[in-house]
Every structure is written in C-alpha cells, then in structure tokens.
Design a protein around this motif. Structure first.
Motif, PDB file in Angstrom:
ATOM      1  N   ARG A   1      -5.416  -3.232  10.808  1.00 58.97           N
ATOM      2  CA  ARG A   1      -6.419  -3.676   9.950  1.00 58.97           C
ATOM      3  C   ARG A   1      -7.564  -4.346  10.533  1.00 58.97           C
ATOM      4  O   ARG A   1      -7.302  -5.291  11.456  1.00 58.97           O
TER       5      ARG A   1
ATOM      6  N   GLY B   1      -2.727  -5.931  13.816  1.00 60.47           N
ATOM      7  CA  GLY B   1      -1.983  -4.747  13.690  1.00 60.47           C
ATOM      8  C   GLY B   1      -0.289  -5.059  14.044  1.00 60.47           C
ATOM      9  O   GLY B   1      -0.078  -6.030  14.570  1.00 60.47           O
TER      10      GLY B   1
ATOM     11  N   PHE C   1      -8.135  -0.383   6.914  1.00 64.86           N
ATOM     12  CA  PHE C   1      -6.435  -0.403   7.103  1.00 64.86           C
ATOM     13  C   PHE C   1      -5.958   1.017   7.328  1.00 64.86           C
ATOM     14  O   PHE C   1      -6.598   2.120   6.901  1.00 64.86           O
TER      15      PHE C   1
ATOM     16  N   ASN D   1       6.856   2.885  12.861  1.00 67.73           N
ATOM     17  CA  ASN D   1       5.766   2.461  11.914  1.00 67.73           C
ATOM     18  C   ASN D   1       4.588   1.487  12.501  1.00 67.73           C
ATOM     19  O   ASN D   1       5.084   0.443  12.910  1.00 67.73           O
TER      20      ASN D   1
ATOM     21  N   ASN E   1       3.395   6.442  10.143  1.00 64.53           N
ATOM     22  CA  ASN E   1       4.930   6.302  10.282  1.00 64.53           C
ATOM     23  C   ASN E   1       5.520   7.817  10.573  1.00 64.53           C
ATOM     24  O   ASN E   1       5.143   8.871  10.255  1.00 64.53           O
TER      25      ASN E   1
ATOM     26  N   ARG F   1      -2.019   3.259   8.499  1.00 68.58           N
ATOM     27  CA  ARG F   1      -0.616   3.367   8.933  1.00 68.58           C
ATOM     28  C   ARG F   1      -0.197   4.665   9.409  1.00 68.58           C
ATOM     29  O   ARG F   1      -0.643   5.665   8.666  1.00 68.58           O
TER      30      ARG F   1
ATOM     31  N   THR G   1       0.874  -0.024  11.925  1.00 70.94           N
ATOM     32  CA  THR G   1       0.086  -0.418  10.896  1.00 70.94           C
ATOM     33  C   THR G   1      -0.985  -1.244  11.706  1.00 70.94           C
ATOM     34  O   THR G   1      -0.982  -1.950  12.593  1.00 70.94           O
TER      35      THR G   1
ATOM     36  N   ASP H   1       5.515  -6.225  10.892  1.00 71.01           N
ATOM     37  CA  ASP H   1       5.596  -4.876  10.267  1.00 71.01           C
ATOM     38  C   ASP H   1       5.120  -4.777   8.655  1.00 71.01           C
ATOM     39  O   ASP H   1       4.369  -3.728   8.245  1.00 71.01           O
TER      40      ASP H   1
ATOM     41  N   ILE I   1      -0.682  -5.073   7.792  1.00 69.21           N
ATOM     42  CA  ILE I   1      -1.270  -4.404   6.804  1.00 69.21           C
ATOM     43  C   ILE I   1      -2.283  -5.036   5.978  1.00 69.21           C
ATOM     44  O   ILE I   1      -3.244  -4.600   5.489  1.00 69.21           O
TER      45      ILE I   1
ATOM     46  N   TYR J   1       0.734  -1.284  -0.063  1.00 69.06           N
ATOM     47  CA  TYR J   1       0.145  -0.021   0.112  1.00 69.06           C
ATOM     48  C   TYR J   1       0.693   1.165  -0.001  1.00 69.06           C
ATOM     49  O   TYR J   1       0.281   2.401  -0.179  1.00 69.06           O
ATOM     50  N   TYR J   2       2.044   1.015   0.019  1.00 71.43           N
ATOM     51  CA  TYR J   2       3.045   2.557   0.321  1.00 71.43           C
ATOM     52  C   TYR J   2       4.318   1.853  -0.298  1.00 71.43           C
ATOM     53  O   TYR J   2       4.915   0.374  -0.341  1.00 71.43           O
TER      54      TYR J   2
END
Length: 969
Positions: free
Chosen positions: A575, A592, A557, A571, A561, A559, A573, A210, A214, A93-94
């Motif tokens: 969901r 998570g 979800f 970080n 950071n 996140r 995350t 980590d 997510i 997602y990133y």
C-alpha cells in the motif's frame, strides 16, 4: 417416459434436534437448480423421480439422497468439524478460507455476541480473542473501553486505537466528548459506543503484518472488521425479542464501621497531642456517634434497571435478500436520582445478484441514536470517603439535610447534570461486475455522519441554601461535535485457476475525506436557573474551543496471492499512503508485507493420517504505519486567546512548524503453527509475534526561551511488543441430542522500550525507562514501619540523606498483564443450551489510595492493624488527624511506593447464557426463553474493589442479570 417427469419434493432439514435454515439443496442432474431452506428448515423444489439431492451446509457433512419417487423427504445432517476450515474469513478487501489464511485473523460471530447483555461492541469481545486486551473504564451506561491489540505501540496513550471498519466503511475512533462536559467519565466519549452489538454478524480482528499492511498507515494498531447482519433467501421471517434485567456493583471496599472509625479518630488526636476542633463534627459531639451509614450502599448500591427490545424482518429470493432490524435499549444507574441512558437504532441491508450472476449490489445502512442523562459527578469517591456517622441525607420533611451547615450533602450533586445526544449514520454500497469468469471490477462507497451535543450544568441549587447563592453563580458548559466522512474505493480482482496453482490479484485505490467541527462554550450568570440551558440568557459567554479540521487520505493498494497445489501459499500485500496530516515531502509512505504458509497435511505422507487432520505452518513480515497525531500538527498555528486589545480579540501562537514531521512505522514479524487432530475435533493455534514501532510521534521538549514547551516531531525511540498466543478448540461431544465444545485462548505479552535518545534530559525522564514496559510506575522502595516512631520508612537510594522523587523514586513497577485469556464452553441438549465464559488476567495493580488513617474520612479495615506504641511491629503507620507532618508526608509517599502495589489478578465468570426453545406445535413459529448474566462471579485476592477496574473515583463495572424471550414466525 412419465416416470422421468419432474414433481415437487419437499421436507425439513435438521441436525436431528432443530431445523436448519440456509441449507443449500441442488440436483445432481442440474446443479444450476438450487433452493435454500427457510428459517423452519423447509425446502421445496422440482425433481425427477430418479434424481439425487445434494444437501450442503457449512459445518455439516454434504449428503447425497436419492429421490426414489418420493414427494416428502426429511433430511438430517451430521456435523463435520473438518469443514470449518472451509469457512471464509473477512480480511477486509478480500475474503479467504480458514485453511488458506496466511495472516493472523481472529473471529467471533453473532452466536458469541447474542449471549451477552451488553451495549458496547468492545464489551462483547472481552476475554474471547487472543492478543486483544480490553478493559472497561466505567460502570456508567454510555461509558468507554480501552482496547489494545498486541500491546501499546506508541508513546502517546491516545494513539494506540485500532482501525474500525463497518461493512467496508472506516469509522473514526477519535473521541467526540470534552473534558468540560464529560466529568462523569474517566475517558472522553467515543463514537464506538454507537455501534449496536445486536446488529453484528461477525467481528474479525486483524493482527499481524500480512493481515494489516494492506491498510497501511491505519493498520499499525490492528484492524477491527465489523460485518452487520444480512438477509437470507427464504420466506419472510419476523423475529421479536424482549428482555429486562438489573445491574449492581460487583464489589465494595471493606470499610470501617462507626465504632472502628471513631476509635481510630480518637487515637489519632491522642497521638497528635491535640484536642478536637470545632470542625471535627464526627467526634466532637455535633454528629451522632451512634449513627452508622454504609455510604457505598447508599450512594452506589442501587439497582440499575435494564430493558431491551429488538425486532427484525428478513427474507428474499435466491437473487435478492433483505433485512431490516430495529433496537431500543434503556438503562438507569446505581446512583440515587432519576437518570437514564437510552439507545436506539435501525439497520437495513439489501443484497442483489443478477440472473446471470455477473452483477451484484450490496447495500447497508445503519442509524443509531444515544440519549444519556447522568449526574456530572460520580458518587463513588463520596461513597468511599464519607465518615460512617455522617448525617442523614434528608430531613424528616424530605428536604436535603445540611445538618446545621456542618457538611456538604453529597446529593447536592444530583442537580448538576451531564447530558448528551449522539446521532450516528453509516451507509455503504458495494457494486461489482464480472467482466469474465476471471476478472471482476468492484466499487466500495461509504458515508458517515455523526452529531454529538453535550451539556453540563452547575446550577446554584448545588449549594447550601443557607449561603443564599443566586442563579447569577450558575453556569453551563456545552460541547458540540459534527463529523462527516466519505470514502470511495475502486478495485479490480483477477483470479486465474491453473492446473496445479491458483493466482489471485487485487488492485485498488482509496479516496477518503473527513471533516470535523467542534465548539465548546461556557455560559455563566443567569437570572433564573430555568434559563440555564439558554446560552443567550447568560451574562457572560466564553468560547473555550472552536475548531474545524479537514483530513484527506489517498492510497493505492494491491495483493498477489499464489496457491500451489493447495500446499504452498504466498500472500504479498502493499500500500502507498498519502495523508494530509504530514508536511510537504512526508505526506506519502509505502507499506507492505509478505505472508507464507505451508499446509503440510496435504503432503502425501500425511494425507491418510488417522490422527492429524490439519497442519499448517505460516509466517509473515511487513510494515504498517500510524498517522494518529491529529490534524495540522506540522503547521505553525495560532489560536484566539480571548484577550481584547482595543476591542479586538488577539491571537497567540500555539504550535511551531516542522517540515520533517513524518510517519510512525511499525515492523511486524510473526510465526505460527496450526494443528487439527482427529478430524479437527481438537484444533489448536500457536502464534509468536514481535512488533517494533519506531519514528515515534511525540512532543519534543524545548528550552523555555523558545516560548513553547515542546514541538511535535518524530522521536528516534523504539517500542517493542513481543508475545505468544495460544488457542485451542475441542469438540468434546457431538451426538444427536448432546453437543459440547470448549474454546481456550491464552496470551503472554511483553512490552519494552528498546531505545529513547536523551531520555534522562527529556520531560519523560520520570515516566519511562529504557528496557522496561511503557505502562510502568516509578516508586519509592518501602522498607516498613519504624518500630520506634511508627512512621513509614523508605530507602534512600542515592544515600544523600534526603528522600526526593528525582533521585529515590526509581523502583519500577510493571502494571501490564503478565498473561490473560478466556475459557468458553458451549453445551446443547435438545432444546436447551448453556454458554459460559471465564475471563482470567494475571497482573499487578495499585491499591486504592487513601489519606492518612485518623483524618476525617473513612478507611479500609486493614488500617486497624496500625502502629500503636514504641516497639510495635505493624504493617501500617501511626494514626494522625493531620497534625503529624512527618506521618502525612510518609502516607503520601506510601501511596507512591512499592507498598501500594498489590496482586490484581482475577478469574471472572464474564458471561453465562441459558436458553430453552419451547416445544411448540405451531408451524413456522419458534419461541425461546433466555437467561443471561455478565460479571457474575469474581475470584481474586484484590481487596480494593473490582480488580479489572483501575481508575480511582469512578464507578466500577456492574454485575448484570437479564431474562428475555424471543419469538420467530
């Protein structure tokens, strides 16, 4: 004033040996003016005589070059390994810079993939990624692979597959094959086979909490992110490549020749005190006792012919880029007969960004088609078991030889075919818009469609013509699968740059639906074999399976950071997942993770260090889930049983309702240290992890009075995977004409069943042991051969005078790899490049199981060292033709004892690729010739065939060599 007027500046950007496409060149006076070099490294832009060019490219040092009234400037860039930390890694997602990564993400690129003559994406990953164990299950084209990321988490073997995502679209890895039609393969056909490795730009594997949490319930077994190739700005570029090659079995068993085999057979009859029977054709004079056929060479020793054709066109402007490619692959088998696997496909990519760079559109679509025509019978078993003096396959006039009805000609099975046709479409569109410099909204939309048609025919022509079997005995099995899915993921991303910190916040949701339909039929009784593919022509048609399922999935979800001073990174995350596979009250679950990193080389005390260039300490903890249990498992369901009552087909209950049916949970813990030395010329990563999977989704045994053998439920069993992963990359030489890099990955992994309530009274009591790995076998303890009787001996563990499986078959053999990894080297000298990979695995394996030495089937030559007379000390027992019941029973127990465990470790030259760029004096044209090999050399003590391969009776992986040419213009 005239001296400051702009003029054209052009030139070639190279690394001193080859031109560099994709290099960005901007003006110091106006950084909004930028151009990108084309595939020949050429650039052209307007600049003033007093301006300065800024030349930048990932992996190279940025260069500042004064124009100084020049109109032609050729530029040579120097490699800079430290900038590799600036490479952005796809995290799903990133994306994140390597230096800022808090999770465990491994990556291979198209450079690693394009050197391998493989058709399956998992084959391209073998031996290249720490913590990822991949085993090929068959050497037949179109076959599958087994993958485990950091071990086996679930008690159910079919619930350990990772999540596959192609360009943001999840791909279901549920098998599409059927046991009725896929008899050629040891595992059911997988949709992953459709993915074209040559269309891939990069593969990222997410391993720890980590990186995976997510993805919530879908990330328990890891995530494999596949990014396809995209177009690059520049002149339109055409690339065409073609290759051809061959494949052969890597290793045969060392079997007896005719003289050895007949001597064993004759001794066996003497031992049994019996005379030759009428059916003992190999020694009673019916078959030629001077004849010898190496059946392995005859049946599986052929040469597979392989050909590939690839073509692509790409290009575009700074705002819009495109790419279109196509591929076609054909491959025959090492079996006799005319069988062929064909795979073709096309991928299209379009990327667009508006002039103000606020709006962007990324679209990609791929279509792949497979057409597989194979015998429905693997000849490997016959090749290893047929007596060496068995008759010739053909009569002098070219017909199948039945040798006066004394044998079943193995080539009869050439008439029984397994055919399949798979069409697979994947489409994805990502739209994003920057509301402000800090706020971006994005939508990810995807669609998949798959259609699989399989048939297996068993015609009457597989039987001896002397028996006059008619088409009324012919049959066909069919399997049709249709699967489609869509996904929509709206997202919003806010990035705020503060004075000493940076905050990155992502929020999104997922809406996904998948519909699957599967029907399997059996048709039998035809008037002619020419009508065998027409079910309507069958006298009897039986529906073996007819099901349609709908899977719905919804999630939210997020996140957060936080990066402080480029030193301390957190970080977070999370969901919340919803799955239709669970009952009311259990459909939703929360997952998570928290990842932390400290870049300690950015501390003042180390900023000017001359020997340590990068240092990062990171760790993570979190939870992921698993819903790989199939659909409707919590329902009480009924199936049509095919039994007629008053002309109406009845229903039978097949599953009990369980309202408490819920999620499996995987808790993941990791700690890691990353170090770079001497400007990252030496870069190493050390990772320790511990995963605990609980709330196992399994079948709970029920008493026979319930009418059901088991009920799907959550078992309070806990499986632990713990291990250590080590990777190192070194830049050994980095000069103008010669470059040499080395990469090593090494994994030590331990799997353990921590707890299993009431295991002793469950159906798993003879399969698992608490405190031991899941992939174990319970065995008898072999104590040797009795010098007096010549019979295998085993320890009576409970001392009751009997040898029983329940009480004495209790010795545990761990078949998991003790460690595994790969060593890769990449060398380049001017236009010549060499890339090779050694894969290594340390493990125990099962020896090839054989019937008693002396029976009518060939045996391994090691059995020549068998017991002969009282007082002998021999490793193998007395020969028997099958009449010595004690020896026959002992041989069966021998194959289930500690004596059957052998060293299956190996070091294999997994891949080697040699290429040469021809020094053509042609503008805009490049030509490269290539030589590639797969599985070329294997060093092992394993004496029973290929050491990687563990499924008996099926073809092992092939040794492949290809040669090709690539033309770019």
């Amino acid at each position: 004033m005239l001296s400051y007027q702009s003029h054209q500046v052009q030139g070639i950007v190279s690394d001193g040996t080859s031109p560099l496409p994709g290099v960005t060149i901007t003006l110091k006076s106006n950084k909004n003016t930028a151009v990108i070099t084309d595939y020949n490294g050429h650039y052209l832009l307007q600049a003033s005589p007093r301006d300065t060019l800024i030349v930048s490219f990932i992996g190279f040092k940025t260069k500042f070059i004064a124009v100084n009234d020049r109109t032609k400037i050729d530029i040579k860039l120097e490699y800079d390994t430290t900038t590799l930390q600036e490479v952005r890694v796809n995290a799903g997602y990133y994306s994140v810079k390597e230096s800022d990564r808090t999770g465990s993400i491994a990556r291979i690129t198209s450079k690693d993939i394009e050197t391998q003559p493989v058709t399956n994406v998992l084959a391209a990953m073998q031996g290249r990624i720490a913590g990822v164990s991949i085993t090929q299950t068959t050497g037949l084209p179109g076959g599958g692979f087994d993958i485990k990321i950091r071990g086996q988490n679930s008690l159910r073997p079919d619930a350990n597959s990772p999540l596959y995502i192609i360009d943001g679209v999840p791909i279901s890895s549920d098998p599409i094959g059927s046991s009725f039609t896929g008899t050629t393969f040891p595992t059911l056909a997988s949709p992953i086979n459709s993915i074209n490795p040559d269309a891939i730009e990069s593969i990222e594997v997410l391993k720890d909490a980590d990186a995976t949490s997510i993805y919530g319930s879908r990330g328990a077994n890891g995530v494999v992110l596949i990014t396809t190739r995209k177009g690059k700005a520049g002149k339109t570029k055409f690339t065409v490549s073609a290759s051809t090659g061959t494949g052969r079995v890597t290793k045969f068993l060392n079997l007896m020749n005719t003289e050895q085999y007949l001597a064993v057979r004759k001794k066996a009859f003497i031992n049994d005190g019996r005379t030759y029977g009428a059916a003992d054709y190999d020694i009673n004079g019916i078959w030629d006792q001077n004849r010898y056929t190496d059946w392995q060479k005859e049946l599986i020793g052929g040469t597979s012919l392989i050909s590939d054709l690839q073509a692509s066109v790409s290009g575009g402007s700074n705002n819009t880029q495109f790419l279109l490619n196509g591929s076609y692959h054909t491959e025959t088998t090492v079996f006799p007969g005319q069988f062929r696997y064909k795979k073709g496909g096309s991928n299209f990519s379009l990327n667009h960004k508006s002039e103000d760079e606020k709006f962007s559109l990324n679209f990609s679509a791929g279509f792949n088609s497979q057409d597989n025509n194979q015998p429905s019978y693997d000849f490997t078993s016959d090749a290893r078991n047929l007596p060496p003096n068995a008759p010739a396959l053909y009569t002098p006039d070219g017909k199948l030889n039945w040798e006066n009805n004394t044998w079943q000609n193995p080539l009869r099975n050439l008439n029984t075919k397994a055919e399949s046709a798979v069409n697979d479409l994947t489409g994805n569109a990502v739209l994003s818009y920057s509301l402000t410099k800090e706020l971006v909204v994005k939508g990810n939309f995807g669609f998949t469609y798959l259609d699989n048609t399989e048939t297996r025919i068993v015609p009457s022509t597989i039987y001896n013509p002397a028996f006059n079997v008619q088409p009324s005995q012919s049959s066909i099995f069919t399997n049709d699968v249709n699967r489609s899915s869509w996904i929509a993921e709206p997202q919003i991303n806010w990035i705020k740059q503060l004075k000493n910190a940076k905050i990155d916040v992502l929020l999104g949701s997922t809406f996904q639906s998948q519909r699957s339909a599967k029907i399997s039929n059996l048709g039998s009784g035809f008037t002619s074999n020419s009508l065998i593919y027409n079910l309507a022509a069958a006298k009897t048609v039986r529906v073996l399976l007819d099901e349609e399922t709908l899977y719905k999935y919804q999630a939210f979800f997020g996140r957060i950071n936080f990066n402080y001073q480029q030193k301390y990174i957190a970080n977070l995350t999370a969901r919340r997942d919803g799955s239709s596979r669970f009952g009311p009250g259990n459909q939703f679950a929360n997952f998570g993770a928290l990842g932390l990193a400290w870049l300690f080389t950015n501390e003042k005390i180390l900023q000017n260090s001359t020997w340590i260039s990068f240092g990062k300490l990171r760790g993570s903890y979190g939870t992921t889930g698993n819903d790989q249990i199939g659909d409707y498992q919590f329902f009480d369901t009924y199936s049509v049983n095919g039994v007629l009552y008053n002309g109406v087909s009845g229903l039978s209950p097949t599953r009990l309702f369980n309202s408490d049916f819920g999620w499996e949970t995987n808790k993941k813990l990791e700690a890691a240290l990353e170090l770079g030395f001497f400007k990252d010329r030496i870069f190493t990563t050390m990772e320790w992890y511990q995963n605990k999977s609980s709330n196992q989704l399994v079948g709970i045994p029920l008493p026979g009075t319930a009418g059901f053998a088991s009920m799907q439920a959550n078992l309070d069993a806990v499986v632990q995977n713990r291990g250590f992963e080590f990777t190192v990359r070194t830049v050994n030489f980095n000069s103008r004409n010669f470059n040499w890099t080395t990469s090593l990955n090494f994994t030590v992994a331990k799997n353990k069943l921590l707890s299993f309530p009431n295991l002793a009274n469950s159906t798993y009591s003879q399969q698992y042991r608490v405190g031991q790995p899941l992939n174990t076998q319970l065995l008898y303890k072999f104590t040797g051969v009795s010098p007096q009787t010549g019979i295998y001996q085993f320890e009576d563990l409970n001392k009751d005078g009997l040898l029983t499986a329940a009480e004495d078959k209790q010795i545990i053999a761990d078949l998991n790899p003790k460690f595994y990894g790969g060593l890769q080297n990449r060398l380049a000298y001017k236009g010549v490049s060499l890339d090779f990979l050694f894969q290594f695995v340390s493990k125990d394996s099962k020896a090839y199981s054989m019937s008693s030495a002396g029976t009518m089937s060939n045996k391994h030559v090691r059995l020549l060292e068998s017991w002969s007379s009282p007082g002998d000390a021999a490793p193998y027992q007395i020969y028997t033709a099958g009449f010595n019941s004690a020896a026959v029973t002992a041989n069966s127990q021998f194959n289930q004892s500690t004596a059957s465990i052998t060293d299956g470790s190996f070091i294999r030259l997994k891949n080697i690729a040699l290429s040469y760029k021809l020094p053509l004096n042609l503008n805009n044209t490049q030509c490269m010739i290539m030589l590639q090999g797969q599985n070329l050399l294997t060093f092992t003590r394993y004496d029973d065939g290929d050491p990687e391969f563990t499924t008996y009776g099926y073809l092992s992986p092939l040794k492949v060599i290809t040669a090709g040419i690539q033309l770019t213009f």
